[in-house]
Design a protein around this motif. Structure first.
Motif, PDB file in Angstrom:
ATOM      1  N   GLY A   1      -2.337   5.313   6.235  1.00  0.00           N
ATOM      2  CA  GLY A   1      -3.178   6.254   5.515  1.00  0.00           C
ATOM      3  C   GLY A   1      -4.546   5.665   5.233  1.00  0.00           C
ATOM      4  O   GLY A   1      -4.833   4.520   5.581  1.00  0.00           O
TER       5      GLY A   1
ATOM      6  N   ILE B   1       1.666  12.989   2.059  1.00  0.00           N
ATOM      7  CA  ILE B   1       0.898  12.984   3.313  1.00  0.00           C
ATOM      8  C   ILE B   1       1.074  14.368   3.935  1.00  0.00           C
ATOM      9  O   ILE B   1       2.181  14.773   4.276  1.00  0.00           O
ATOM     10  CB  ILE B   1       1.392  11.890   4.289  1.00  0.00           C
ATOM     11  CG1 ILE B   1       1.359  10.512   3.638  1.00  0.00           C
ATOM     12  CG2 ILE B   1       0.612  11.927   5.596  1.00  0.00           C
ATOM     13  CD1 ILE B   1       0.003   9.965   3.352  1.00  0.00           C
TER      14      ILE B   1
ATOM     15  N   ASP C   1      -7.844   5.268   2.333  1.00  0.00           N
ATOM     16  CA  ASP C   1      -8.145   5.251   0.903  1.00  0.00           C
ATOM     17  C   ASP C   1      -9.320   6.148   0.516  1.00  0.00           C
ATOM     18  O   ASP C   1      -9.588   6.325  -0.666  1.00  0.00           O
ATOM     19  CB  ASP C   1      -8.443   3.820   0.438  1.00  0.00           C
ATOM     20  CG  ASP C   1      -7.185   2.971   0.410  1.00  0.00           C
ATOM     21  OD1 ASP C   1      -6.105   3.515   0.145  1.00  0.00           O
ATOM     22  OD2 ASP C   1      -7.285   1.758   0.663  1.00  0.00           O
TER      23      ASP C   1
ATOM     24  N   ALA D   1      -2.541  10.563   7.650  1.00  0.00           N
ATOM     25  CA  ALA D   1      -2.263   9.212   8.112  1.00  0.00           C
ATOM     26  C   ALA D   1      -2.155   9.218   9.636  1.00  0.00           C
ATOM     27  O   ALA D   1      -1.760  10.222  10.235  1.00  0.00           O
ATOM     28  CB  ALA D   1      -0.970   8.698   7.500  1.00  0.00           C
TER      29      ALA D   1
ATOM     30  N   ASN E   1       0.135   4.191   0.849  1.00  0.00           N
ATOM     31  CA  ASN E   1      -0.222   5.116   1.920  1.00  0.00           C
ATOM     32  C   ASN E   1       0.037   4.539   3.311  1.00  0.00           C
ATOM     33  O   ASN E   1      -0.500   5.023   4.294  1.00  0.00           O
ATOM     34  CB  ASN E   1      -1.704   5.484   1.797  1.00  0.00           C
ATOM     35  CG  ASN E   1      -1.912   6.967   1.640  1.00  0.00           C
ATOM     36  OD1 ASN E   1      -0.982   7.717   1.418  1.00  0.00           O
ATOM     37  ND2 ASN E   1      -3.157   7.377   1.748  1.00  0.00           N
ATOM     38  N   LYS E   2       0.842   3.457   3.387  1.00  0.00           N
ATOM     39  CA  LYS E   2       1.140   2.821   4.671  1.00  0.00           C
ATOM     40  C   LYS E   2       2.638   2.563   4.776  1.00  0.00           C
ATOM     41  O   LYS E   2       3.294   2.263   3.785  1.00  0.00           O
ATOM     42  CB  LYS E   2       0.391   1.493   4.805  1.00  0.00           C
ATOM     43  CG  LYS E   2      -1.106   1.630   4.853  1.00  0.00           C
ATOM     44  CD  LYS E   2      -1.772   0.269   4.998  1.00  0.00           C
ATOM     45  CE  LYS E   2      -3.283   0.403   5.010  1.00  0.00           C
ATOM     46  NZ  LYS E   2      -3.927  -0.925   5.141  1.00  0.00           N
TER      47      LYS E   2
ATOM     48  N   HIS F   1       0.832  -1.205   0.000  1.00  0.00           N
ATOM     49  CA  HIS F   1       0.000   0.000   0.000  1.00  0.00           C
ATOM     50  C   HIS F   1       0.868   1.257   0.000  1.00  0.00           C
ATOM     51  O   HIS F   1       1.727   1.432   0.860  1.00  0.00           O
ATOM     52  CB  HIS F   1      -0.895  -0.008   1.238  1.00  0.00           C
ATOM     53  CG  HIS F   1      -2.087   0.871   1.118  1.00  0.00           C
ATOM     54  ND1 HIS F   1      -2.012   2.241   1.171  1.00  0.00           N
ATOM     55  CD2 HIS F   1      -3.400   0.578   0.961  1.00  0.00           C
ATOM     56  CE1 HIS F   1      -3.213   2.748   1.062  1.00  0.00           C
ATOM     57  NE2 HIS F   1      -4.073   1.759   0.928  1.00  0.00           N
TER      58      HIS F   1
ATOM     59  N   ASN G   1       5.677  11.482   0.015  1.00  0.00           N
ATOM     60  CA  ASN G   1       4.536  10.762  -0.553  1.00  0.00           C
ATOM     61  C   ASN G   1       3.203  11.496  -0.430  1.00  0.00           C
ATOM     62  O   ASN G   1       2.143  10.886  -0.553  1.00  0.00           O
ATOM     63  CB  ASN G   1       4.443   9.369   0.069  1.00  0.00           C
ATOM     64  CG  ASN G   1       5.540   8.475  -0.466  1.00  0.00           C
ATOM     65  OD1 ASN G   1       5.457   7.974  -1.579  1.00  0.00           O
ATOM     66  ND2 ASN G   1       6.595   8.309   0.316  1.00  0.00           N
TER      67      ASN G   1
ATOM     68  N   LEU H   1      -7.193  11.263   1.989  1.00  0.00           N
ATOM     69  CA  LEU H   1      -5.943  10.826   1.375  1.00  0.00           C
ATOM     70  C   LEU H   1      -4.735  11.638   1.857  1.00  0.00           C
ATOM     71  O   LEU H   1      -3.605  11.168   1.789  1.00  0.00           O
ATOM     72  CB  LEU H   1      -6.024  10.926  -0.160  1.00  0.00           C
ATOM     73  CG  LEU H   1      -6.858   9.867  -0.866  1.00  0.00           C
ATOM     74  CD1 LEU H   1      -6.953  10.177  -2.360  1.00  0.00           C
ATOM     75  CD2 LEU H   1      -6.275   8.482  -0.650  1.00  0.00           C
ATOM     76  N   HIS H   2      -4.975  12.821   2.344  1.00  0.00           N
ATOM     77  CA  HIS H   2      -3.898  13.717   2.763  1.00  0.00           C
ATOM     78  C   HIS H   2      -3.347  13.412   4.150  1.00  0.00           C
ATOM     79  O   HIS H   2      -2.372  14.007   4.578  1.00  0.00           O
ATOM     80  CB  HIS H   2      -4.398  15.171   2.758  1.00  0.00           C
ATOM     81  CG  HIS H   2      -5.415  15.450   3.818  1.00  0.00           C
ATOM     82  ND1 HIS H   2      -6.702  14.967   3.761  1.00  0.00           N
ATOM     83  CD2 HIS H   2      -5.314  16.139   4.970  1.00  0.00           C
ATOM     84  CE1 HIS H   2      -7.367  15.368   4.836  1.00  0.00           C
ATOM     85  NE2 HIS H   2      -6.554  16.076   5.588  1.00  0.00           N
TER      86      HIS H   2
END
Length: 181
Positions: free
Chosen positions: A88, A130, A90, A98, A68-69, A66, A128, A95-96
């Motif tokens: 993070g 975040i 989905d 985490a 976002n992780k 993933h 990324n 999405l911004h």
């Protein structure tokens, strides 16, 4: 997500921070259990919400795939001494941001392990996309943690009153803290 390993030397302790891999699952299960029993700063008491090695294998596999992780471990002499996880969402509206969690064995407090786990996570997050990292449930009596988080750019966003009952039977407040990019 996978990051490049980083080596640190703090007060004559050499340790590496790297992405968690499936073969860490057993050690992570034992580590989390031990850390939960060493301090009341964690959300859980020892043995609560136990994750067995198979559970950690699934988490590591999911986090690795993933974007976002991020799941990191700190290791010295082949022994995992700490971990951090940034997760993070989905959903487009989130999405911004985490959520972040961290644990370090008490014997290794004061060696910058937690700080360096956080710095690596912050670097990853900044690269990324975040924009917000959130810490939920920071115990108001965790002065060392709060000082560390503030030093890395986190600020207190809110206070949850009487949020936790500790072993003394008393209620304690917790903070929601966040860092913005």
């Amino acid at each position: 997500m996978i990051i490049s390993s980083q080596v640190f030397n703090v007060k004559d302790l050499n340790y590496t921070i790297r992405s968690a891999i499936k073969s860490d699952a057993k050690d992570l299960s034992e580590l989390r259990l031990q850390i939960d029993g060493e301090t009341e700063n964690m959300d859980r008491e020892k043995g609560e919400d136990f994750i067995d090695p198979a559970g950690f294998e699934k988490i590591i596999e999911s986090d690795t795939k993933h974007a976002n992780k991020l799941f990191l471990v700190a290791e010295t002499d082949g022994k995992i001494i700490g971990y951090s996880r940034c997760v993070g969402n989905d959903l487009k509206r989130f999405l911004h941001k985490a959520e972040f969690g961290l644990g370090v064995l008490k014997d290794f407090w004061g060696y910058g392990v937690g700080k360096n786990l956080m710095k690596e996570t912050i670097s990853w997050a900044d690269v990324n996309g975040i924009k917000k990292i959130v810490l939920y449930g920071v115990l108001e009596t965790n002065e060392r943690g709060i000082e560390l988080y503030k030093g890395l750019g986190f600020e207190i966003e809110g206070l949850l009153k009487r949020d936790r009952i500790l072993s003394d039977g008393k209620y304690y407040n917790t903070y929601i803290m966040a860092r913005y990019n």
